[in-house]
Design a protein around this motif. Structure first.
Motif, PDB file in Angstrom:
ATOM      1  N   GLY A  34     155.448 139.732  65.762  1.00 55.25           N
ATOM      2  CA  GLY A  34     153.912 139.417  63.935  1.00 55.25           C
ATOM      3  C   GLY A  34     154.341 139.883  62.976  1.00 55.25           C
ATOM      4  N   GLU A  35     155.759 140.564  62.663  1.00 51.31           N
ATOM      5  CA  GLU A  35     155.525 140.756  61.486  1.00 51.31           C
ATOM      6  C   GLU A  35     156.801 140.627  60.483  1.00 51.31           C
ATOM      7  N   VAL A  36     156.929 140.993  59.246  1.00 48.04           N
ATOM      8  CA  VAL A  36     157.959 140.422  58.933  1.00 48.04           C
ATOM      9  C   VAL A  36     158.097 141.805  57.417  1.00 48.04           C
ATOM     10  N   GLY A 216     159.985 140.442  43.917  1.00 48.35           N
ATOM     11  CA  GLY A 216     158.804 140.223  43.889  1.00 48.35           C
ATOM     12  C   GLY A 216     158.716 138.744  45.485  1.00 48.35           C
ATOM     13  N   ILE A 217     159.536 138.505  45.856  1.00 42.98           N
ATOM     14  CA  ILE A 217     159.494 138.085  47.515  1.00 42.98           C
ATOM     15  C   ILE A 217     158.966 138.901  48.585  1.00 42.98           C
ATOM     16  N   VAL A 218     159.631 140.023  48.510  1.00 40.78           N
ATOM     17  CA  VAL A 218     159.623 140.822  49.681  1.00 40.78           C
ATOM     18  C   VAL A 218     157.755 141.154  49.044  1.00 40.78           C
ATOM     19  N   ASN A 219     157.222 141.559  47.584  1.00 39.30           N
ATOM     20  CA  ASN A 219     155.889 141.637  47.505  1.00 39.30           C
ATOM     21  C   ASN A 219     154.783 140.821  48.084  1.00 39.30           C
ATOM     22  N   GLU A 220     155.238 138.959  48.703  1.00 37.73           N
ATOM     23  CA  GLU A 220     154.667 138.474  48.755  1.00 37.73           C
ATOM     24  C   GLU A 220     154.702 138.772  50.355  1.00 37.73           C
ATOM     25  N   LEU A 221     156.372 138.517  50.454  1.00 34.77           N
ATOM     26  CA  LEU A 221     155.607 138.024  52.246  1.00 34.77           C
ATOM     27  C   LEU A 221     155.728 138.986  53.186  1.00 34.77           C
ATOM     28  N   SER A 222     156.817 140.229  52.934  1.00 30.30           N
ATOM     29  CA  SER A 222     156.214 140.901  53.709  1.00 30.30           C
ATOM     30  C   SER A 222     155.370 142.071  54.080  1.00 30.30           C
ATOM     31  N   ASP A 223     155.573 142.833  55.814  1.00 28.44           N
ATOM     32  CA  ASP A 223     155.119 144.018  55.920  1.00 28.44           C
ATOM     33  C   ASP A 223     155.369 145.111  55.655  1.00 28.44           C
ATOM     34  N   ARG A 224     156.567 144.963  56.068  1.00 26.68           N
ATOM     35  CA  ARG A 224     157.574 146.839  55.640  1.00 26.68           C
ATOM     36  C   ARG A 224     158.582 146.061  55.391  1.00 26.68           C
ATOM     37  N   ALA A 230     175.174 150.794  50.177  1.00 24.40           N
ATOM     38  CA  ALA A 230     176.338 151.048  50.447  1.00 24.40           C
ATOM     39  C   ALA A 230     176.278 151.642  52.493  1.00 24.40           C
ATOM     40  N   GLY A 231     176.182 150.079  53.069  1.00 24.90           N
ATOM     41  CA  GLY A 231     176.151 150.192  54.445  1.00 24.90           C
ATOM     42  C   GLY A 231     174.912 150.960  55.181  1.00 24.90           C
ATOM     43  N   ARG A 232     174.234 151.820  54.477  1.00 23.55           N
ATOM     44  CA  ARG A 232     173.594 152.838  55.089  1.00 23.55           C
ATOM     45  C   ARG A 232     171.488 152.316  54.779  1.00 23.55           C
ATOM     46  N   ILE A 233     170.463 152.186  56.051  1.00 18.46           N
ATOM     47  CA  ILE A 233     168.880 152.528  55.203  1.00 18.46           C
ATOM     48  C   ILE A 233     168.934 153.772  54.872  1.00 18.46           C
ATOM     49  N   ILE A 234     168.678 153.557  53.873  1.00 20.81           N
ATOM     50  CA  ILE A 234     168.076 154.355  53.090  1.00 20.81           C
ATOM     51  C   ILE A 234     166.391 154.971  53.161  1.00 20.81           C
ATOM     52  N   GLU A 235     166.192 153.961  52.951  1.00 20.08           N
ATOM     53  CA  GLU A 235     163.887 154.098  53.437  1.00 20.08           C
ATOM     54  C   GLU A 235     163.259 153.527  53.834  1.00 20.08           C
ATOM     55  N   VAL A 236     162.632 153.228  54.338  1.00 25.68           N
ATOM     56  CA  VAL A 236     161.624 152.801  55.553  1.00 25.68           C
ATOM     57  C   VAL A 236     160.415 153.062  54.927  1.00 25.68           C
ATOM     58  N   GLY A 237     159.636 151.450  54.625  1.00 25.36           N
ATOM     59  CA  GLY A 237     157.790 152.280  54.452  1.00 25.36           C
ATOM     60  C   GLY A 237     157.114 150.938  54.799  1.00 25.36           C
ATOM     61  N   THR A 238     155.148 150.688  54.904  1.00 25.29           N
ATOM     62  CA  THR A 238     154.614 149.864  54.508  1.00 25.29           C
ATOM     63  C   THR A 238     155.733 149.018  53.431  1.00 25.29           C
ATOM     64  N   ARG A 239     154.970 147.958  53.294  1.00 25.41           N
ATOM     65  CA  ARG A 239     155.401 147.244  52.237  1.00 25.41           C
ATOM     66  C   ARG A 239     154.095 148.352  50.204  1.00 25.41           C
ATOM     67  N   PRO A 240     152.832 148.536  50.915  1.00 23.94           N
ATOM     68  CA  PRO A 240     152.571 148.780  49.708  1.00 23.94           C
ATOM     69  C   PRO A 240     152.409 150.393  49.747  1.00 23.94           C
ATOM     70  N   GLU A 241     152.948 151.397  50.678  1.00 25.02           N
ATOM     71  CA  GLU A 241     153.657 152.217  50.430  1.00 25.02           C
ATOM     72  C   GLU A 241     155.057 152.217  49.424  1.00 25.02           C
ATOM     73  N   ILE A 242     156.293 151.544  50.150  1.00 23.28           N
ATOM     74  CA  ILE A 242     157.270 151.422  49.324  1.00 23.28           C
ATOM     75  C   ILE A 242     156.799 150.695  47.871  1.00 23.28           C
ATOM     76  N   PHE A 243     156.149 150.096  47.128  1.00 25.23           N
ATOM     77  CA  PHE A 243     155.886 149.303  45.993  1.00 25.23           C
ATOM     78  C   PHE A 243     154.690 150.651  44.916  1.00 25.23           C
ATOM     79  N   ARG A 244     153.583 151.240  45.932  1.00 27.02           N
ATOM     80  CA  ARG A 244     152.885 152.631  45.397  1.00 27.02           C
ATOM     81  C   ARG A 244     153.894 153.590  44.752  1.00 27.02           C
ATOM     82  N   GLY A 311     154.789 156.788  58.847  1.00 24.87           N
ATOM     83  CA  GLY A 311     155.683 155.713  58.968  1.00 24.87           C
ATOM     84  C   GLY A 311     156.741 155.448  57.733  1.00 24.87           C
ATOM     85  N   HIS A 312     156.462 155.925  56.774  1.00 21.33           N
ATOM     86  CA  HIS A 312     157.482 156.045  55.397  1.00 21.33           C
ATOM     87  C   HIS A 312     158.388 157.311  55.408  1.00 21.33           C
ATOM     88  N   TRP A 313     159.617 157.308  55.680  1.00 17.58           N
ATOM     89  CA  TRP A 313     160.983 157.953  55.901  1.00 17.58           C
ATOM     90  C   TRP A 313     161.680 157.667  54.291  1.00 17.58           C
TER      91      TRP A 313
END
Length: 329
Positions: A34-36, A216-224, A230-244, A311-313
């Motif tokens: 159920g998440e985006v 802008g679309i990320v801010n409207e739609l996503s939960d995380r 360059a081929g690697r995921i380098i950061e993951v977090g909730t949308r508020p955490e990433i934007f803040r 949940g943010h790394w």
């Protein structure tokens, strides 16, 4: 409850001058029920190839060489080809990047959606056509009965994208992968497609993996948010955490250079340089050559995940020693 999709160590390579090039390099990813989840980054970072890897649609001579893609307890990378075909569409569906080229130009759009429905459901052609008409209404296609018999060239870009969304939803998938769903559409139509995806997700409860470079679309739609470089995921977090409180210098640069988030009248700062080609990807930190915070370890060691919040790394040497308790990536 376990995540709907759990990806571990996914690696996809293409032949290079000096051996295989890891275009998707050992990535872990989770999409909850159920998440985006938004997967973001500049063009050339490997976002679309990640999506194709999840669907097992990597074009030759590319090859998935390692990892697990667990969907509902089954490893999609181990399924026989026939079983994987049944999973596509029914369990996981994808909206491709270019609606203009994703539809067959010589077949009516209604017939293309009818074919997708009958591929996964034992229904008559008339029943599938009725379901197609219902889907066209759900995705907001005006005068849906007339559009059933239209050819792709008779539809606008926005209507083609709605047809692609209808096709993706035809078997009621648990997970929708939307690869740059607003590319090549004008701003007004982009907003309509974003609202449509929001509405469909709320009504159906499906999970969405949203691949985009548009924050802008990320801010409207996503939960995380998962950030790729360059081929690697380098950061993951909730949308508020990433934007803040984005922690990785690359994520911070993306946010600073986004006109939606900038102060009106100020010049946008840019990230120096460009994403390097895969042939020159370093085995250490691949962002080091563009990073103003680099120091000696960045040029010789692969950064590991550092937890910076619940949940943010982020994978950055500059964060070493500053970690706090957090959840799974």
């Amino acid at each position: 409850m376990s995540a709907l999709l759990e990806v571990e160590g996914l690696t996809t390579t293409f032949p290079g001058r000096d051996g295989p090039l890891p275009i998707v390099d050992g990535n872990d990813l989770r999409v909850e029920r159920g998440e985006v989840l938004a997967l973001v980054g500049e063009s050339g970072c490997g976002k679309s190839m990640t999506a194709l890897s999840l669907m097992r649609l990597v074009p030759k001579p590319g090859k998935i060489v390692a990892g697990r893609v667990m969907l509902g307890g089954r490893n999609l990378l181990e399924l026989p080809v026939k079983e994987m075909r049944a999973v596509r569409g029914r369990r996981v569906a994808m909206i491709f990047q270019e609606p203009m080229t994703s539809l067959n130009p010589v077949i009516r759009v209604g017939d293309q959606v009818v074919e997708a429905i009958r591929l996964h459901e034992s229904v008559s052609r008339s029943q599938a056509r009725a379901r197609c008409l219902e889907l066209f209404g759900e995705v907001g296609i005006p005068d849906p009965e007339a559009r059933l018999d239209a050819y792709p060239h008779q539809l606008s870009g926005g209507l083609k994208q709605r047809v692609m969304i209808a096709m993706a939803l035809s078997a009621r998938p648990d997970l929708l992968i939307a690869d740059e769903p607003t590319t090549a559409l004008d701003v007004t139509i982009q907003a309509q497609i974003v609202r449509l995806l929001q509405d469909l997700q709320r009504r159906t409860g499906m999970s969405i993996l949203l691949i985009t470079h548009d924050l802008g679309i990320v801010n409207e739609l996503s939960d995380r948010v998962a950030v790729m470089y360059a081929g690697r995921i380098i950061e993951v977090g909730t949308r508020p955490e990433i934007f803040r409180a984005a922690a990785h210098p690359y994520t911070q640069g993306l946010l600073r250079s986004n006109p939606v988030l900038a102060t009106r009248g100020e010049r946008l700062p840019e990230i120096a340089g460009v994403v390097p080609s895969p042939e020159s990807w370093s085995e250490a930190c691949r962002f080091a050559t563009r990073c103003s915070r680099r120091f000696e370890p960045c040029l010789g060691e692969v950064p590991t995940a550092t937890f910076v919040g619940d949940g943010h790394w982020a994978a950055c040497h500059a964060l070493a020693g500053e970690s706090s308790e957090g959840g799974e990536p």
